[in-house]
Design a protein around this motif. Structure first.
Motif, PDB file in Angstrom:
ATOM      1  N   GLU A 176       0.830  -1.209   0.000  1.00 47.99           N
ATOM      2  CA  GLU A 176       0.000   0.000   0.000  1.00 47.99           C
ATOM      3  C   GLU A 176       0.863   1.258   0.000  1.00 47.99           C
ATOM      4  O   GLU A 176       0.506   2.261  -0.622  1.00 47.99           O
ATOM      5  CB  GLU A 176      -0.948  -0.003   1.201  1.00 47.99           C
ATOM      6  N   TYR A 177       2.007   1.206   0.695  1.00 53.89           N
ATOM      7  CA  TYR A 177       2.942   2.345   0.691  1.00 53.89           C
ATOM      8  C   TYR A 177       3.401   2.647  -0.731  1.00 53.89           C
ATOM      9  O   TYR A 177       3.417   3.804  -1.154  1.00 53.89           O
ATOM     10  CB  TYR A 177       4.146   2.039   1.588  1.00 53.89           C
ATOM     11  N   ILE A 178       3.768   1.612  -1.459  1.00 50.96           N
ATOM     12  CA  ILE A 178       4.233   1.817  -2.830  1.00 50.96           C
ATOM     13  C   ILE A 178       3.107   2.357  -3.711  1.00 50.96           C
ATOM     14  O   ILE A 178       3.308   3.285  -4.500  1.00 50.96           O
ATOM     15  CB  ILE A 178       4.806   0.510  -3.417  1.00 50.96           C
ATOM     16  N   LYS A 179       1.923   1.789  -3.583  1.00 50.17           N
ATOM     17  CA  LYS A 179       0.785   2.283  -4.366  1.00 50.17           C
ATOM     18  C   LYS A 179       0.535   3.767  -4.101  1.00 50.17           C
ATOM     19  O   LYS A 179       0.230   4.532  -5.022  1.00 50.17           O
ATOM     20  CB  LYS A 179      -0.483   1.494  -4.017  1.00 50.17           C
ATOM     21  N   SER A 180       0.669   4.179  -2.848  1.00 50.25           N
ATOM     22  CA  SER A 180       0.346   5.552  -2.470  1.00 50.25           C
ATOM     23  C   SER A 180       1.461   6.546  -2.765  1.00 50.25           C
ATOM     24  O   SER A 180       1.196   7.745  -2.876  1.00 50.25           O
ATOM     25  CB  SER A 180       0.024   5.622  -0.968  1.00 50.25           C
ATOM     26  N   ASN A 181       2.700   6.057  -2.878  1.00 48.96           N
ATOM     27  CA  ASN A 181       3.836   6.977  -2.971  1.00 48.96           C
ATOM     28  C   ASN A 181       4.697   6.834  -4.220  1.00 48.96           C
ATOM     29  O   ASN A 181       5.307   7.819  -4.646  1.00 48.96           O
ATOM     30  CB  ASN A 181       4.740   6.796  -1.738  1.00 48.96           C
ATOM     31  N   LEU A 182       4.764   5.631  -4.793  1.00 47.15           N
ATOM     32  CA  LEU A 182       5.734   5.406  -5.868  1.00 47.15           C
ATOM     33  C   LEU A 182       5.136   4.704  -7.082  1.00 47.15           C
ATOM     34  O   LEU A 182       5.881   4.206  -7.925  1.00 47.15           O
ATOM     35  CB  LEU A 182       6.927   4.598  -5.330  1.00 47.15           C
ATOM     36  N   SER A 183       3.822   4.668  -7.185  1.00 45.41           N
ATOM     37  CA  SER A 183       3.192   4.032  -8.348  1.00 45.41           C
ATOM     38  C   SER A 183       3.345   4.917  -9.588  1.00 45.41           C
ATOM     39  O   SER A 183       3.686   6.107  -9.486  1.00 45.41           O
ATOM     40  CB  SER A 183       1.708   3.793  -8.079  1.00 45.41           C
TER      41      SER A 183
END
Length: 198
Positions: A176-183
């Protein structure tokens, strides 16, 4: 007029949910990276010699799998250690992420965002790294484990190895961190904000 600084982060392609970590294997610690790169050589040597033997003593079936092209001679020699596997080049890292118990990046040198870490996070893996490995990430909710001393590495990984539900929870938070910040969508917005400001 003051200068405006824009940050465009590293982008990660988010794998679909059918490809992410299963959290079913109990015996597979993974490191992924180009294995002729000196910080990676230092990292896996540290882990193999200072951390892994203590984990292996508690979990005899445990394997430390070093995945990556062009393994340095020092890395190849690690494959002589009980439980350490050096793959060399692989066509895809996805099967290793999907089958991982833990993904480690015990970086002692190097700088900046580590693509190996954010890629593992995008697969929902349970990731452990050092403060150096976590540079550039804003970790606030135990999305990954950040550990530095050898004793802390051993105690934290033993805790994670014993708790599948915690590993799965951390992996979900990491994804979820990646989806929210680095997608792709997030980084595209950052890029176009920068372009439109010029």
């Amino acid at each position: 007029m003051p200068k405006v600084i824009h940050t465009v982060g590293n982008m990660v392609d988010i794998p679909d949910s059918a490809s992410i970590a299963l959290h079913e294997n109990e015996n597979s610690i993974i490191f992924v990276g180009k294995m002729s790169y000196e910080p990676n050589v230092v990292a896996v040597t540290f882990f193999s010699t200072k951390i892994f033997p203590s984990l292996k003593a508690r979990y005899p079936e445990l394997k430390f799998i070093i995945v990556g092209a062009n393994p340095d001679e020092r890395v190849q020699r690690l494959s002589g250690q009980d439980g350490v596997v050096v793959t060399g080049f692989v066509d895809s890292v996805e099967p290793y992420f999907r089958d991982s118990t833990l993904v480690v990046a015990p970086m002692l040198t190097g700088a900046g965002i580590q693509n190996k870490i954010i890629q593992a996070m995008s697969y929902g893996c349970c990731v452990a790294t050092t403060a150096i490995g976590a540079e550039g990430l804003t970790i606030r909710d135990n999305e990954i484990a950040i550990i530095d001393s050898p004793d802390e590495w051993i105690s934290e990984l033993l805790n994670l190895l014993s708790d599948r539900s915690l590993r799965k929870e951390m992996g979900g938070k990491a994804r979820e961190y990646i989806k929210s910040n680095l997608s792709r969508e997030v980084i595209s917005r950052q890029f176009w904000t920068f372009i439109n400001s010029v």
